[in-house]
Design a protein around this motif. Structure first.
Motif, short mmCIF file in Angstrom:
data_model
loop_
_atom_site.label_atom_id
_atom_site.label_comp_id
_atom_site.label_asym_id
_atom_site.label_seq_id
_atom_site.Cartn_x
_atom_site.Cartn_y
_atom_site.Cartn_z
N LEU A 1 -30.23 -5.16 82.13
CA LEU A 1 -30.53 -6.65 83.52
C LEU A 1 -29.78 -7.49 83.60
O LEU A 1 -29.74 -8.25 84.65
N LEU A 2 -29.83 -8.72 82.45
CA LEU A 2 -29.35 -9.45 82.41
C LEU A 2 -28.18 -9.51 83.55
O LEU A 2 -26.99 -10.30 83.13
N ASP A 3 -27.09 -8.28 82.37
CA ASP A 3 -25.94 -8.15 83.36
C ASP A 3 -26.39 -8.28 84.56
O ASP A 3 -24.75 -8.52 85.27
N SER A 4 -26.27 -6.93 85.07
CA SER A 4 -26.99 -6.18 86.30
C SER A 4 -27.20 -7.90 86.89
O SER A 4 -26.15 -8.40 88.29
N ILE A 5 -27.79 -8.68 86.75
CA ILE A 5 -28.46 -10.03 88.11
C ILE A 5 -27.04 -10.87 87.89
O ILE A 5 -27.04 -11.47 88.10
N CYS A 6 -26.21 -11.18 86.71
CA CYS A 6 -24.78 -12.00 86.01
C CYS A 6 -24.36 -10.98 87.95
O CYS A 6 -23.29 -12.19 87.80
N GLN A 7 -23.42 -10.10 87.80
CA GLN A 7 -22.84 -9.14 88.56
C GLN A 7 -23.68 -9.79 90.07
O GLN A 7 -22.70 -10.23 91.10
N ASP A 8 -24.51 -8.83 90.24
CA ASP A 8 -25.46 -10.06 91.56
C ASP A 8 -25.38 -11.31 91.78
O ASP A 8 -24.70 -11.43 93.59
N ALA B 1 -32.75 -18.25 81.70
CA ALA B 1 -32.45 -19.50 82.56
C ALA B 1 -30.86 -19.44 81.57
O ALA B 1 -29.44 -19.55 81.62
N GLU B 2 -30.46 -19.82 80.02
CA GLU B 2 -29.96 -20.38 79.19
C GLU B 2 -29.01 -18.85 79.48
O GLU B 2 -28.51 -19.25 79.36
N GLN C 1 -23.70 -16.85 80.31
CA GLN C 1 -22.71 -15.66 81.10
C GLN C 1 -21.99 -16.46 82.04
O GLN C 1 -20.67 -15.92 82.33
N LEU C 2 -22.54 -16.88 82.89
CA LEU C 2 -21.69 -17.24 84.48
C LEU C 2 -21.03 -18.90 84.40
O LEU C 2 -20.45 -18.77 84.76
N GLY C 3 -21.06 -19.64 83.09
CA GLY C 3 -20.18 -20.77 82.87
C GLY C 3 -20.69 -21.28 83.50
O GLY C 3 -19.35 -22.48 83.53
N ILE C 4 -21.51 -21.89 84.41
CA ILE C 4 -22.24 -22.91 84.93
C ILE C 4 -21.72 -24.27 84.15
O ILE C 4 -22.43 -24.53 83.56
#
Length: 170
Positions: free
Chosen positions: A11-18, A44-45, A50-53
């Motif tokens: 789910l986290l991988d899918s959310i990151c792509q979206d 969120a952590e 994962q997104l490097g914000i």
């Protein structure tokens, strides 16, 4: 009927792509990611990393903003919200683990506006249970499901993150 544990990593991988697509499409620069305590902070952590914000992660505790405060009383584990900077004219990525009625998100937005007027708020959730009482919808969601009336879902964590679906205790 759904039962057992769900694969949070998928789910986290899918959310990151979206989310990458959403950020690009909306031309969002330097967003602030804010998690709603407790499960939303754990999610969120992970997404923040994962997104490097680059902006520091924010944390909201919406206990005082809930509309059922007088019915349910104060959560004994209330902690202060921690926002790293003003929300004024900033793009907010608001993260929660599960959206059901929309009331938690309404409370979170009320609190966010007390800190300033954001340029935008994008809602990200792991699971959408589709039992809305308010017209609030996630912009990015890992999965949608409908639970039976005798079922509940709980995010356990923070390490590892597990979504557990179980029968309600009578």
């Amino acid at each position: 009927m759904v039962s057992g544990n769900l694969n949070v990593e998928r789910l986290l991988d899918s959310i990151c792509q979206d989310l990458k697509t959403l950020i690009t499409y909306r031309n969002i620069e330097d967003p602030i990611m804010i998690g709603i305590r407790t499960g939303g902070v754990w999610v969120a952590e992970r997404l923040h990393q994962q997104l490097g914000i680059t902006s520091p992660l924010g944390i909201l505790d919406i206990s005082f903003y809930r509309d059922d405060f007088t019915r349910s009383g104060l959560n004994p584990k209330v902690k202060p919200s921690e926002l790293p900077c003003s929300t004024e004219d900033r793009h907010i990525l608001l993260v929660d683990d599960v959206i059901m009625s929309g009331r938690t998100i309404r409370a979170a937005m009320n609190e966010l506006f007390d800190y300033g007027r954001p340029a935008s708020i994008s809602l990200i959730t792991l699971i959408d249970l589709q039992r809305r009482e308010l017209p609030v919808q996630p912009d990015v969601c890992g999965d949608t499901m409908i639970l039976g009336p005798d079922q509940q879902i709980k995010l356990c964590g923070p390490d590892p993150l597990l979504l557990d679906i179980r029968q309600r205790q009578s």
